[in-house]
Write a protein that holds these residues in place. Structure first.
Motif, PDB file in Angstrom:
ATOM      1  N   VAL A  42      -2.921  79.502 -88.017  1.00 17.60           N
ATOM      2  CA  VAL A  42      -1.779  79.699 -88.914  1.00 17.60           C
ATOM      3  C   VAL A  42      -2.232  80.404 -90.187  1.00 17.60           C
ATOM      4  CG1 VAL A  42      -0.048  78.511 -90.336  1.00 17.60           C
ATOM      5  CG2 VAL A  42      -0.435  77.798 -87.958  1.00 17.60           C
ATOM      6  N   ALA A  43      -3.346  79.979 -90.757  1.00 21.06           N
ATOM      7  CA  ALA A  43      -3.849  80.622 -91.978  1.00 21.06           C
ATOM      8  C   ALA A  43      -4.116  82.108 -91.733  1.00 21.06           C
ATOM      9  CB  ALA A  43      -5.105  79.916 -92.461  1.00 21.06           C
ATOM     10  N   GLN A  44      -4.706  82.436 -90.606  1.00 18.05           N
ATOM     11  CA  GLN A  44      -4.978  83.836 -90.292  1.00 18.05           C
ATOM     12  C   GLN A  44      -3.672  84.620 -90.135  1.00 18.05           C
ATOM     13  OE1 GLN A  44      -7.082  84.597 -86.605  1.00 18.05           O
ATOM     14  NE2 GLN A  44      -7.840  86.541 -87.398  1.00 18.05           N
ATOM     15  N   ALA A  45      -2.693  84.035 -89.480  1.00 17.66           N
ATOM     16  CA  ALA A  45      -1.390  84.701 -89.316  1.00 17.66           C
ATOM     17  C   ALA A  45      -0.723  84.931 -90.672  1.00 17.66           C
ATOM     18  CB  ALA A  45      -0.487  83.882 -88.405  1.00 17.66           C
ATOM     19  N   LEU A  46      -0.854  83.961 -91.590  1.00 11.70           N
ATOM     20  CA  LEU A  46      -0.269  84.122 -92.925  1.00 11.70           C
ATOM     21  C   LEU A  46      -0.988  85.218 -93.702  1.00 11.70           C
ATOM     22  CD1 LEU A  46       0.459  80.429 -93.952  1.00 11.70           C
ATOM     23  CD2 LEU A  46       2.033  82.129 -93.001  1.00 11.70           C
ATOM     24  N   GLU A  47      -2.302  85.281 -93.566  1.00 13.78           N
ATOM     25  CA  GLU A  47      -3.052  86.342 -94.241  1.00 13.78           C
ATOM     26  C   GLU A  47      -2.608  87.710 -93.723  1.00 13.78           C
ATOM     27  OE1 GLU A  47      -7.581  86.880 -95.423  1.00 13.78           O
ATOM     28  OE2 GLU A  47      -7.268  87.178 -93.264  1.00 13.78           O
ATOM     29  N   GLN A  48      -2.458  87.840 -92.424  1.00 18.77           N
ATOM     30  CA  GLN A  48      -2.053  89.116 -91.837  1.00 18.77           C
ATOM     31  C   GLN A  48      -0.600  89.455 -92.173  1.00 18.77           C
ATOM     32  OE1 GLN A  48      -3.035  88.134 -87.787  1.00 18.77           O
ATOM     33  NE2 GLN A  48      -5.088  89.018 -87.945  1.00 18.77           N
ATOM     34  N   PHE A  89       1.313  88.263 -94.931  1.00 19.89           N
ATOM     35  CA  PHE A  89       1.727  88.314 -96.334  1.00 19.89           C
ATOM     36  C   PHE A  89       0.652  88.808 -97.288  1.00 19.89           C
ATOM     37  CE2 PHE A  89       4.245  85.055 -94.150  1.00 19.89           C
ATOM     38  CZ  PHE A  89       5.504  85.582 -94.345  1.00 19.89           C
ATOM     39  N   GLU A  90      -0.576  89.022 -96.805  1.00 20.91           N
ATOM     40  CA  GLU A  90      -1.682  89.542 -97.612  1.00 20.91           C
ATOM     41  C   GLU A  90      -1.892  88.792 -98.927  1.00 20.91           C
ATOM     42  OE1 GLU A  90      -1.034  93.773 -97.937  1.00 20.91           O
ATOM     43  OE2 GLU A  90      -1.320  94.050 -95.784  1.00 20.91           O
ATOM     44  N   PRO A  91      -2.006  87.470 -98.866  1.00 20.30           N
ATOM     45  CA  PRO A  91      -2.271  86.717-100.095  1.00 20.30           C
ATOM     46  C   PRO A  91      -3.695  86.961-100.582  1.00 20.30           C
ATOM     47  CG  PRO A  91      -2.508  85.289 -98.208  1.00 20.30           C
ATOM     48  CD  PRO A  91      -1.993  86.612 -97.682  1.00 20.30           C
ATOM     49  N   ASP A  92      -3.933  86.609-101.841  1.00 25.77           N
ATOM     50  CA  ASP A  92      -5.282  86.703-102.388  1.00 25.77           C
ATOM     51  C   ASP A  92      -6.142  85.520-101.975  1.00 25.77           C
ATOM     52  OD1 ASP A  92      -5.056  89.171-104.008  1.00 25.77           O
ATOM     53  OD2 ASP A  92      -3.467  88.026-104.978  1.00 25.77           O
ATOM     54  N   HIS A 146      -0.461  71.429 -95.359  1.00 21.02           N
ATOM     55  CA  HIS A 146       0.291  72.507 -95.981  1.00 21.02           C
ATOM     56  C   HIS A 146      -0.669  73.694 -96.028  1.00 21.02           C
ATOM     57  CE1 HIS A 146       3.769  70.180 -97.521  1.00 21.02           C
ATOM     58  NE2 HIS A 146       2.905  69.193 -97.371  1.00 21.02           N
ATOM     59  N   VAL A 147      -0.223  74.841 -95.537  1.00 20.27           N
ATOM     60  CA  VAL A 147      -1.019  76.060 -95.560  1.00 20.27           C
ATOM     61  C   VAL A 147      -0.261  77.005 -96.481  1.00 20.27           C
ATOM     62  CG1 VAL A 147      -2.110  77.854 -94.169  1.00 20.27           C
ATOM     63  CG2 VAL A 147      -1.739  75.571 -93.186  1.00 20.27           C
ATOM     64  N   VAL A 148      -0.867  77.258 -97.661  1.00 19.87           N
ATOM     65  CA  VAL A 148      -0.122  77.843 -98.767  1.00 19.87           C
ATOM     66  C   VAL A 148      -0.764  79.144 -99.243  1.00 19.87           C
ATOM     67  CG1 VAL A 148       0.814  77.387-101.070  1.00 19.87           C
ATOM     68  CG2 VAL A 148       0.465  75.479 -99.470  1.00 19.87           C
ATOM     69  N   PRO A 149      -0.124  80.281 -98.948  1.00 20.67           N
ATOM     70  CA  PRO A 149      -0.621  81.550 -99.482  1.00 20.67           C
ATOM     71  C   PRO A 149      -0.464  81.580-101.007  1.00 20.67           C
ATOM     72  CG  PRO A 149       0.932  81.910 -97.673  1.00 20.67           C
ATOM     73  CD  PRO A 149       1.026  80.474 -98.077  1.00 20.67           C
ATOM     74  N   LYS A 150      -1.530  82.029-101.680  1.00 20.39           N
ATOM     75  CA  LYS A 150      -1.488  82.134-103.146  1.00 20.39           C
ATOM     76  C   LYS A 150      -1.763  83.578-103.530  1.00 20.39           C
ATOM     77  CE  LYS A 150      -1.743  78.986-105.857  1.00 20.39           C
ATOM     78  NZ  LYS A 150      -2.771  78.062-106.246  1.00 20.39           N
ATOM     79  N   TYR A 151      -1.147  83.984-104.644  1.00 19.89           N
ATOM     80  CA  TYR A 151      -1.189  85.370-105.077  1.00 19.89           C
ATOM     81  C   TYR A 151      -1.645  85.431-106.530  1.00 19.89           C
ATOM     82  CZ  TYR A 151       1.526  85.659-100.851  1.00 19.89           C
ATOM     83  OH  TYR A 151       1.931  85.536 -99.541  1.00 19.89           O
ATOM     84  N   ILE A 187       5.502  85.918 -89.006  1.00 22.76           N
ATOM     85  CA  ILE A 187       4.444  84.952 -88.714  1.00 22.76           C
ATOM     86  C   ILE A 187       4.207  84.868 -87.214  1.00 22.76           C
ATOM     87  CG2 ILE A 187       3.824  82.498 -88.796  1.00 22.76           C
ATOM     88  CD1 ILE A 187       5.467  82.445 -91.518  1.00 22.76           C
ATOM     89  N   LEU A 188       5.262  84.770 -86.442  1.00 20.86           N
ATOM     90  CA  LEU A 188       5.135  84.676 -84.982  1.00 20.86           C
ATOM     91  C   LEU A 188       4.411  85.891 -84.396  1.00 20.86           C
ATOM     92  CD1 LEU A 188       8.505  83.189 -83.726  1.00 20.86           C
ATOM     93  CD2 LEU A 188       6.216  82.262 -83.312  1.00 20.86           C
ATOM     94  N   ALA A 189       4.686  87.063 -84.930  1.00 18.63           N
ATOM     95  CA  ALA A 189       4.048  88.274 -84.434  1.00 18.63           C
ATOM     96  C   ALA A 189       2.525  88.170 -84.565  1.00 18.63           C
ATOM     97  CB  ALA A 189       4.559  89.493 -85.183  1.00 18.63           C
ATOM     98  N   HIS A 190       2.054  87.538 -85.647  1.00 16.56           N
ATOM     99  CA  HIS A 190       0.612  87.416 -85.856  1.00 16.56           C
ATOM    100  C   HIS A 190       0.031  86.167 -85.198  1.00 16.56           C
ATOM    101  CE1 HIS A 190       0.295  90.949 -88.339  1.00 16.56           C
ATOM    102  NE2 HIS A 190       1.360  90.550 -89.013  1.00 16.56           N
ATOM    103  N   LEU A 191       0.843  85.155 -84.978  1.00 12.91           N
ATOM    104  CA  LEU A 191       0.357  83.968 -84.259  1.00 12.91           C
ATOM    105  C   LEU A 191       0.106  84.295 -82.792  1.00 12.91           C
ATOM    106  CD1 LEU A 191       2.502  80.977 -85.577  1.00 12.91           C
ATOM    107  CD2 LEU A 191       0.020  81.227 -85.711  1.00 12.91           C
ATOM    108  N   GLN A 192       0.895  85.184 -82.249  1.00 17.97           N
ATOM    109  CA  GLN A 192       0.820  85.487 -80.830  1.00 17.97           C
ATOM    110  C   GLN A 192      -0.056  86.688 -80.521  1.00 17.97           C
ATOM    111  OE1 GLN A 192       5.019  85.771 -79.983  1.00 17.97           O
ATOM    112  NE2 GLN A 192       5.260  83.559 -80.010  1.00 17.97           N
ATOM    113  N   SER A 193      -0.619  87.309 -81.561  1.00 13.70           N
ATOM    114  CA  SER A 193      -1.457  88.491 -81.287  1.00 13.70           C
ATOM    115  C   SER A 193      -2.908  88.110 -81.070  1.00 13.70           C
ATOM    116  CB  SER A 193      -1.340  89.481 -82.444  1.00 13.70           C
ATOM    117  OG  SER A 193      -1.748  88.916 -83.663  1.00 13.70           O
TER     118      SER A 193
END
Length: 141
Positions: free
Chosen positions: A70-76, A78-81, A98-103, A135-141
């Motif tokens: 999930v963290a990898q999918a969020l990085e791909q 939303f490109e968080p810092d 909780h997996v929380v992208p931060k910017y 998110i789904l697009a990156h979870l399934q790739s």
């Protein structure tokens, strides 16, 4: 007798807080409705457990693989810092992260993310769906 936890009951309490995205190896991924942190998700163990160390080793491994996926999918998506992780459970004793992208320059940068930010950013149904599709697009790739 008190109500079962929201993850086990799967009642309206959970749908008020989050939207189910999909199931992974041993967990379910939800998009948190409050989106001060764009892409914030919750990864909840499918079986009820209060503590991570109570799980057998193979379930621990699978759960952490789910969190990492999930963290990898969020990085791909939303490109968080940075991605923050939170597993507290004081008031909701069912194992979940909780997996929380931060910017940088964004909400709560440089400190722990707020569990319930005062801004309480809510999206339209269409905006939630757009984030879920991404998110789904990156979870399934």
């Amino acid at each position: 007798m008190s109500q079962p936890c929201i993850y086990c009951a799967q009642d309206e309490r959970i749908s008020k807080l989050m939207i189910e995205i999909c199931k992974l190896r041993v967990s379910t991924v939800y998009l948190f409705r409050e989106q001060s942190y764009p892409g914030r998700c919750v990864v909840a163990l499918n079986d009820h457990a209060k503590e991570f160390f109570h799980l057998p080793q193979d379930t621990q491994d699978a759960f952490m693989r789910d969190v990492a996926q999930v963290a990898q999918a969020l990085e791909q998506s939303f490109e968080p810092d940075k991605i923050n992780y939170g597993a507290f459970g004081d008031t909701m004793p069912h194992l979940h992260f909780h997996v929380v992208p931060k910017y940088e320059g964004g909400h709560a940068w440089g400190r722990m993310f707020d569990m319930n930010p005062a801004e309480n950013v809510q999206l339209s149904d269409e905006e939630y769906q757009e984030r879920i599709v991404k998110i789904l697009a990156h979870l399934q790739s």
